[in-house]
Design a protein around this motif. Structure first.
Motif, PDB file in Angstrom:
ATOM      1  N   PHE A   1       0.791  -1.181   0.085  1.00  0.00           N
ATOM      2  CA  PHE A   1      -0.028  -0.260   0.022  1.00  0.00           C
ATOM      3  C   PHE A   1       0.792   1.308   0.009  1.00  0.00           C
ATOM      4  O   PHE A   1       0.547   2.121  -0.742  1.00  0.00           O
ATOM      5  CB  PHE A   1      -0.936  -0.126   1.107  1.00  0.00           C
TER       6      PHE A   1
ATOM      7  N   ASP B   1       2.711   1.470  -3.390  1.00  0.00           N
ATOM      8  CA  ASP B   1       1.711   1.871  -4.795  1.00  0.00           C
ATOM      9  C   ASP B   1       1.129   2.932  -4.658  1.00  0.00           C
ATOM     10  O   ASP B   1       0.917   3.620  -5.632  1.00  0.00           O
ATOM     11  CB  ASP B   1       0.969   0.645  -4.825  1.00  0.00           C
ATOM     12  N   GLU B   2       0.584   3.545  -3.313  1.00  0.00           N
ATOM     13  CA  GLU B   2      -0.313   4.521  -3.204  1.00  0.00           C
ATOM     14  C   GLU B   2       0.397   5.668  -2.633  1.00  0.00           C
ATOM     15  O   GLU B   2      -0.186   6.715  -2.814  1.00  0.00           O
ATOM     16  CB  GLU B   2      -1.548   4.239  -2.464  1.00  0.00           C
TER      17      GLU B   2
ATOM     18  N   LYS C   1      -8.247   4.516   4.390  1.00  0.00           N
ATOM     19  CA  LYS C   1      -7.458   3.796   3.651  1.00  0.00           C
ATOM     20  C   LYS C   1      -6.680   2.588   4.211  1.00  0.00           C
ATOM     21  O   LYS C   1      -6.370   1.492   3.916  1.00  0.00           O
ATOM     22  CB  LYS C   1      -6.342   4.829   2.869  1.00  0.00           C
TER      23      LYS C   1
END
Length: 265
Positions: free
Chosen positions: A124, A127-128, A147
């Motif tokens: 996470f 990637d984000e 999130k």
């Protein structure tokens, strides 16, 4: 410390709507005032800055996962092994073979699940958030929290720990120490959101103040208000529902014993 004194001497409680994470049950004015006054004393006596031991934001994240369902000593051993292996970064966690990661964090218990959670969180972040957990500051608090909660194995306490201690975002952390202390003080709240909402109404919305208050409660709960409370040295005992109830029960016992003796004669 200046911030410790500010938390301990809040001149007024913030008014307004529910704290973030609050449920339908709102704290009463009595509950707010009781915890407000007790928090002031706890932060003066037990708080210290830099309480969460970590050198980087990602180390906080790793510790928050590894301390799930275990004590900090076991989690700290696992964190140290990751650090010694040079793996305390999202990229390194992702690239590390699952079996090796499990072996390194074995001391924390539930090592298979925790290895999976470390990898999920690392993916996470990579990637984000471009590899940096602190980029969560770019989002509104509620969205940042959601999130984290969407990641497998990240619950309320872990998410708030990451937000508060890794990202310095004001999201109060609730743990078993906090709930036990509230219950003993006579504020019987069990739901995470209710407890979180209570503290976020009492304290100014400031990450450092939240961290200091949370640390003070944990240190007080470990050293004084433990599973077997040391009420005799507690400076809050005259406001504590648990202590006052126990004292009342003790005072009744001699009278009950005398009554039994007179009945036997």
């Amino acid at each position: 410390e200046r911030c410790v004194k500010e938390v301990a001497s809040i001149s007024h409680m913030e008014k307004g709507g529910k704290g973030r994470g609050a449920q339908d049950t709102m704290p009463s004015e009595r509950e707010r005032m009781l915890i407000y006054s007790a928090l002031g004393e706890l932060t003066e006596r037990h708080a210290r800055k830099g309480w969460w031991p970590a050198e980087t934001p990602f180390e906080v994240c790793a510790g928050a996962i590894l301390t799930q369902n275990t004590n900090w000593k076991n989690a700290a051993t696992a964190v140290a092994k990751l650090k010694e292996a040079g793996l305390l970064s999202p990229g390194c966690i992702i690239e590390t073979e699952q079996g090796k990661l499990e072996e390194l964090i074995r001391s924390a218990g539930f090592y298979r699940q925790k290895a999976e959670r470390l990898k999920a969180l690392s993916l996470f972040i990579q990637d984000e958030l471009s590899g940096d957990i602190t980029h969560l500051r770019d989002y509104p608090l509620d969205e940042a929290r959601e999130k984290l909660l969407a990641i497998k194995g990240i619950g309320n306490e872990t998410a708030d720990t990451i937000l508060l201690y890794a990202c310095h975002i004001p999201s109060f952390v609730v743990d078993s120490y906090t709930i036990r202390w509230l219950n003993r003080m006579g504020v019987g709240k069990e739901r995470y959101g209710d407890v979180k909402g209570l503290f976020e109404q009492i304290l100014p919305r400031d990450a450092e103040k939240y961290a200091i208050a949370h640390a003070a409660i944990v240190e007080f709960s470990k050293n004084i208000c433990s599973s077997t409370p040391r009420c005799e040295i507690c400076t809050l005992k005259d406001r504590c529902h648990h202590y006052l109830r126990e004292r009342k029960q003790r005072s009744r016992r001699p009278a009950q014993a005398r009554g039994q003796q007179s009945g036997e004669q």
